[in-house]
Design a protein around this motif. Sequence first.
Motif, PDB file in Angstrom:
ATOM      1  N   GLU A 177       0.846  -1.193   0.000  1.00 36.21           N
ATOM      2  CA  GLU A 177       0.000   0.000   0.000  1.00 36.21           C
ATOM      3  C   GLU A 177       0.884   1.246   0.000  1.00 36.21           C
ATOM      4  N   PRO A 178       0.661   2.174  -0.937  1.00 31.53           N
ATOM      5  CA  PRO A 178       1.506   3.379  -0.993  1.00 31.53           C
ATOM      6  C   PRO A 178       1.306   4.278   0.227  1.00 31.53           C
ATOM      7  N   PHE A 179       2.392   4.901   0.661  1.00 31.54           N
ATOM      8  CA  PHE A 179       2.349   5.892   1.730  1.00 31.54           C
ATOM      9  C   PHE A 179       3.259   7.048   1.335  1.00 31.54           C
ATOM     10  N   SER A 215       7.135   2.723 -11.773  1.00 33.16           N
ATOM     11  CA  SER A 215       6.882   4.161 -11.788  1.00 33.16           C
ATOM     12  C   SER A 215       6.241   4.596 -10.478  1.00 33.16           C
ATOM     13  N   LEU A 216       6.689   5.725  -9.955  1.00 38.87           N
ATOM     14  CA  LEU A 216       6.132   6.294  -8.740  1.00 38.87           C
ATOM     15  C   LEU A 216       5.419   7.604  -9.063  1.00 38.87           C
ATOM     16  N   SER A 217       4.618   8.070  -8.120  1.00 33.79           N
ATOM     17  CA  SER A 217       3.875   9.315  -8.347  1.00 33.79           C
ATOM     18  C   SER A 217       4.068  10.265  -7.179  1.00 33.79           C
ATOM     19  N   ILE A 218       3.761  11.527  -7.417  1.00 31.81           N
ATOM     20  CA  ILE A 218       3.741  12.543  -6.374  1.00 31.81           C
ATOM     21  C   ILE A 218       2.289  12.817  -6.025  1.00 31.81           C
ATOM     22  N   ASP A 219       1.955  12.725  -4.753  1.00 32.77           N
ATOM     23  CA  ASP A 219       0.591  12.970  -4.289  1.00 32.77           C
ATOM     24  C   ASP A 219       0.373  14.472  -4.191  1.00 32.77           C
ATOM     25  N   ASP A 220      -0.376  15.032  -5.143  1.00 31.06           N
ATOM     26  CA  ASP A 220      -0.564  16.483  -5.203  1.00 31.06           C
ATOM     27  C   ASP A 220      -1.292  17.021  -3.975  1.00 31.06           C
ATOM     28  N   ALA A 221      -2.213  16.241  -3.423  1.00 33.28           N
ATOM     29  CA  ALA A 221      -2.948  16.689  -2.234  1.00 33.28           C
ATOM     30  C   ALA A 221      -2.003  16.827  -1.048  1.00 33.28           C
ATOM     31  N   ILE A 278       5.082   5.784  -2.145  1.00 32.33           N
ATOM     32  CA  ILE A 278       5.848   4.556  -2.381  1.00 32.33           C
ATOM     33  C   ILE A 278       5.345   3.480  -1.432  1.00 32.33           C
ATOM     34  N   THR A 279       5.511   2.228  -1.797  1.00 29.68           N
ATOM     35  CA  THR A 279       5.151   1.115  -0.913  1.00 29.68           C
ATOM     36  C   THR A 279       6.408   0.615  -0.201  1.00 29.68           C
ATOM     37  N   CYS A 280       6.213  -0.160   0.842  1.00 25.40           N
ATOM     38  CA  CYS A 280       7.358  -0.753   1.544  1.00 25.40           C
ATOM     39  C   CYS A 280       8.182  -1.629   0.605  1.00 25.40           C
ATOM     40  N   ARG A 281       7.507  -2.417  -0.202  1.00 25.24           N
ATOM     41  CA  ARG A 281       8.236  -3.323  -1.103  1.00 25.24           C
ATOM     42  C   ARG A 281       9.062  -2.537  -2.110  1.00 25.24           C
ATOM     43  N   GLN A 282       8.470  -1.449  -2.646  1.00 25.77           N
ATOM     44  CA  GLN A 282       9.210  -0.599  -3.583  1.00 25.77           C
ATOM     45  C   GLN A 282      10.382   0.098  -2.903  1.00 25.77           C
ATOM     46  N   LEU A 283      10.150   0.576  -1.685  1.00 26.90           N
ATOM     47  CA  LEU A 283      11.188   1.303  -0.970  1.00 26.90           C
ATOM     48  C   LEU A 283      12.373   0.401  -0.628  1.00 26.90           C
ATOM     49  N   ALA A 297      20.732  -6.982   2.692  1.00 25.15           N
ATOM     50  CA  ALA A 297      19.354  -6.627   2.336  1.00 25.15           C
ATOM     51  C   ALA A 297      19.042  -5.187   2.706  1.00 25.15           C
ATOM     52  N   ALA A 298      17.889  -4.721   2.237  1.00 26.01           N
ATOM     53  CA  ALA A 298      17.287  -3.468   2.686  1.00 26.01           C
ATOM     54  C   ALA A 298      15.903  -3.798   3.231  1.00 26.01           C
ATOM     55  N   VAL A 299      15.509  -3.108   4.293  1.00 19.65           N
ATOM     56  CA  VAL A 299      14.238  -3.368   4.973  1.00 19.65           C
ATOM     57  C   VAL A 299      13.449  -2.070   5.050  1.00 19.65           C
ATOM     58  N   ALA A 300      12.178  -2.126   4.705  1.00 24.95           N
ATOM     59  CA  ALA A 300      11.311  -0.952   4.802  1.00 24.95           C
ATOM     60  C   ALA A 300      10.100  -1.299   5.657  1.00 24.95           C
ATOM     61  N   VAL A 301       9.705  -0.345   6.488  1.00 25.24           N
ATOM     62  CA  VAL A 301       8.545  -0.548   7.350  1.00 25.24           C
ATOM     63  C   VAL A 301       7.722   0.729   7.350  1.00 25.24           C
ATOM     64  N   TRP A 302       6.405   0.583   7.498  1.00 25.15           N
ATOM     65  CA  TRP A 302       5.509   1.747   7.522  1.00 25.15           C
ATOM     66  C   TRP A 302       4.408   1.544   8.554  1.00 25.15           C
ATOM     67  N   SER A 303       4.282   2.515   9.429  1.00 25.27           N
ATOM     68  CA  SER A 303       3.163   2.610  10.351  1.00 25.27           C
ATOM     69  C   SER A 303       3.062   4.074  10.776  1.00 25.27           C
ATOM     70  N   PRO A 304       1.896   4.718  10.629  1.00 27.90           N
ATOM     71  CA  PRO A 304       1.807   6.181  10.674  1.00 27.90           C
ATOM     72  C   PRO A 304       1.992   6.858  12.032  1.00 27.90           C
ATOM     73  N   GLU A 305       1.810   6.135  13.138  1.00 26.03           N
ATOM     74  CA  GLU A 305       1.897   6.789  14.441  1.00 26.03           C
ATOM     75  C   GLU A 305       3.351   7.096  14.798  1.00 26.03           C
ATOM     76  N   LEU A 306       3.619   8.365  15.132  1.00 30.35           N
ATOM     77  CA  LEU A 306       4.977   8.837  15.361  1.00 30.35           C
ATOM     78  C   LEU A 306       5.255   9.068  16.840  1.00 30.35           C
ATOM     79  N   ASP A 307       6.532   8.971  17.212  1.00 31.71           N
ATOM     80  CA  ASP A 307       6.949   9.382  18.546  1.00 31.71           C
ATOM     81  C   ASP A 307       7.246  10.884  18.533  1.00 31.71           C
TER      82      ASP A 307
END
Length: 313
Positions: free
Chosen positions: A67-69, A155-161, A205-210, A279-289
């Motif tokens: 899922e893109p973030f 291909s990646l995109s820029i989220d205009d919003a 970008i998605t985690c897999r792409q990143l 390897a390279a590892v990517a992780v995504w979860s929106p809640e920040l410290d």
Amino acid sequence: MRRPPPPKEVTSLDDVLHEVSVLVKPHFGKGRPADYIPELAAVDPMKFGMAVATVEGDDYGVGDADEPFSAQSITKLFALGLALNRLGDEVWTRVGKEPSGTPFNYLSQLEQEAGVPRNPFINAGALAITDILLDVVREPANLVRDFMGVLAGESLSIDDAVARSEMDTAYKNRAIANLMRAQGTISHDPSAVIEAYCRQCAVSITCRQLAKAALPLAAAGYSPVMEESIFPERLTRRLNALLLTCGIYDSVGSFAYRVGLPAKSGVGGGIVAVIPGRAAVAVWSPELDRYGTSVVGVSALEHFSRLTNCSVL
């Protein structure tokens, strides 16, 4: 005579990722999304994705790995790589290489140090890199987006919003850019630098792409996706050194203690980490410290590092 212990069972990366996805569950709810950027505040805080790309060319994912973030400050790594590839050490006449020990948008330190940013990963440093790329192309954000996309193999995109949301709330970054312009650190109109920077941060970008995009940093500069060298090996080592010392802002020491990997975070909730040679590892979860780094993401990388014994420290 004692018998030797039986060999340990080999655990697949799929198994590791699924175990990590269970171990991080208690950490949901301990942070909050980047609510100062309205578009990011609206993202579901319960999202979690993680992916691994290996130097052999394999990839693994769990949860919302596809899922893109919003990449946000993770794009600073790729912008810096582009600038160094094109201009070499000239980049370091405009920005330093030291940890800041301060928040990523801190203004007082920049003013005290005559407008020269401590490193390329705080906002001031990233704006200096954007200014450098404006000497090369008219649309640095598109250059960074396309570079990341080529490395990811998609291909990646820029989220205009998201870009508009960032522009509407970029008060502190405008102050930083204007201070740097007054000191001569940047040469372009601060408004143009801010617009290019906000668009760059809005790359989706998605985690897999990143994970795939960051893979050259694990493979001595070679991209298994493109099947060619992207960075000289010397530059790869230097980028990893900067990630280890500066990539997680003013909590970089805690991250090194817990995870032990070169990494770059973003306020979209993403983190990308490098395991040199592996390897390279990517992780995504929106809640920040409070430092602007994903709470669940750091926990996930800590568990991953422990389960795979991949810490470089």
